[in-house]
Design a protein around this motif. Structure first.
Motif, mmCIF file in Angstrom:
data_model
loop_
_atom_site.group_PDB
_atom_site.id
_atom_site.type_symbol
_atom_site.label_atom_id
_atom_site.label_comp_id
_atom_site.label_asym_id
_atom_site.label_seq_id
_atom_site.Cartn_x
_atom_site.Cartn_y
_atom_site.Cartn_z
ATOM 1 N N UNK A 32 31.080 38.691 37.322
ATOM 2 C CA UNK A 32 29.817 39.158 36.737
ATOM 3 C C UNK A 32 29.990 40.422 35.916
ATOM 4 N N UNK A 33 30.880 41.304 36.350
ATOM 5 C CA UNK A 33 31.056 42.576 35.651
ATOM 6 C C UNK A 33 32.119 42.507 34.571
ATOM 7 N N UNK A 34 32.788 41.344 34.476
ATOM 8 C CA UNK A 34 33.880 41.184 33.519
ATOM 9 C C UNK A 34 34.931 42.264 33.729
ATOM 10 N N UNK A 35 35.245 42.541 34.999
ATOM 11 C CA UNK A 35 36.205 43.571 35.375
ATOM 12 C C UNK A 35 37.296 42.940 36.239
ATOM 13 N N UNK A 36 38.374 42.478 35.600
ATOM 14 C CA UNK A 36 39.444 41.843 36.371
ATOM 15 C C UNK A 36 40.159 42.850 37.266
ATOM 16 N N UNK A 37 40.829 42.371 38.325
ATOM 17 C CA UNK A 37 41.506 43.273 39.261
ATOM 18 C C UNK A 37 42.503 44.224 38.591
ATOM 19 N N UNK A 38 43.178 43.768 37.540
ATOM 20 C CA UNK A 38 44.136 44.642 36.845
ATOM 21 C C UNK A 38 43.430 45.836 36.218
ATOM 22 N N UNK A 39 42.283 45.578 35.626
ATOM 23 C CA UNK A 39 41.532 46.657 34.993
ATOM 24 C C UNK A 39 40.944 47.604 36.040
ATOM 25 N N UNK A 40 40.516 47.060 37.173
ATOM 26 C CA UNK A 40 40.018 47.899 38.261
ATOM 27 C C UNK A 40 41.137 48.811 38.765
ATOM 28 N N UNK A 65 36.120 50.318 45.129
ATOM 29 C CA UNK A 65 35.657 48.935 45.152
ATOM 30 C C UNK A 65 34.430 48.773 44.278
ATOM 31 N N UNK A 66 34.206 47.556 43.878
ATOM 32 C CA UNK A 66 32.954 47.186 43.227
ATOM 33 C C UNK A 66 32.151 46.436 44.278
ATOM 34 N N UNK A 67 30.952 46.933 44.558
ATOM 35 C CA UNK A 67 30.104 46.320 45.578
ATOM 36 C C UNK A 67 28.799 45.872 44.957
ATOM 37 N N UNK A 68 28.232 44.847 45.553
ATOM 38 C CA UNK A 68 26.919 44.391 45.095
ATOM 39 C C UNK A 68 25.882 44.886 46.094
ATOM 40 N N UNK A 69 24.898 45.605 45.577
ATOM 41 C CA UNK A 69 23.791 46.109 46.387
ATOM 42 C C UNK A 69 22.505 45.617 45.730
ATOM 43 N N UNK A 70 21.822 44.787 46.472
ATOM 44 C CA UNK A 70 20.644 44.115 45.955
ATOM 45 C C UNK A 70 21.035 43.374 44.678
ATOM 46 N N UNK A 71 20.514 43.775 43.523
ATOM 47 C CA UNK A 71 20.839 43.056 42.282
ATOM 48 C C UNK A 71 21.787 43.837 41.382
ATOM 49 N N UNK A 72 22.236 45.001 41.853
ATOM 50 C CA UNK A 72 23.088 45.855 41.033
ATOM 51 C C UNK A 72 24.519 45.865 41.552
ATOM 52 N N UNK A 73 25.470 46.088 40.655
ATOM 53 C CA UNK A 73 26.862 46.281 41.028
ATOM 54 C C UNK A 73 27.155 47.774 41.020
ATOM 55 N N UNK A 74 27.866 48.232 42.045
ATOM 56 C CA UNK A 74 28.179 49.647 42.199
ATOM 57 C C UNK A 74 29.680 49.838 42.259
ATOM 58 N N UNK A 75 30.168 50.862 41.591
ATOM 59 C CA UNK A 75 31.546 51.282 41.728
ATOM 60 C C UNK A 75 31.546 52.352 42.815
ATOM 61 N N UNK A 76 32.212 52.059 43.924
ATOM 62 C CA UNK A 76 32.180 52.940 45.084
ATOM 63 C C UNK A 76 33.588 53.483 45.320
#
Length: 95
Positions: A32-40, A65-76
């Protein structure tokens, strides 16, 4: 072998269902975020480099990590800071 240590130390075990669910969530979030593991990983390395300019960090203990909270994605980010005792100062009472 690690499961034996986990049991001896009283660490909770992750079931295969829970592990599969976490992996699926990671796949969906990265899709969904178009953020592959290599880029992360690249982003994690850059974040560590910037923070390390200002404070001491333990790069091997940093978790991002990238987490999903409700309808938003968070970089934690969980970034433990290391204490450094310098011989020049022993604390705020050094006047």
């Amino acid at each position: 072998m690690s499961s034996i240590f986990d049991r001896l130390l009283g660490r909770p075990r992750k079931g295969s269902g829970r592990t599969a669910k976490e992996r699926l969530q990671l796949v969906l979030i990265t899709d969904r975020t178009n953020l592959p593991p290599e880029r992360l990983q690249q982003m994690k390395d850059e974040i560590i480099a910037v923070i390390a300019k200002y404070v001491n960090v333990s790069p091997e203990r940093v978790v991002i990590n990238v987490e999903q909270r409700e309808r938003d994605n968070w970089l934690v980010a969980d970034i433990p800071l290391l204490r450094e005792l310098s011989p020049e100062s022993n604390g705020p009472d050094d006047a």
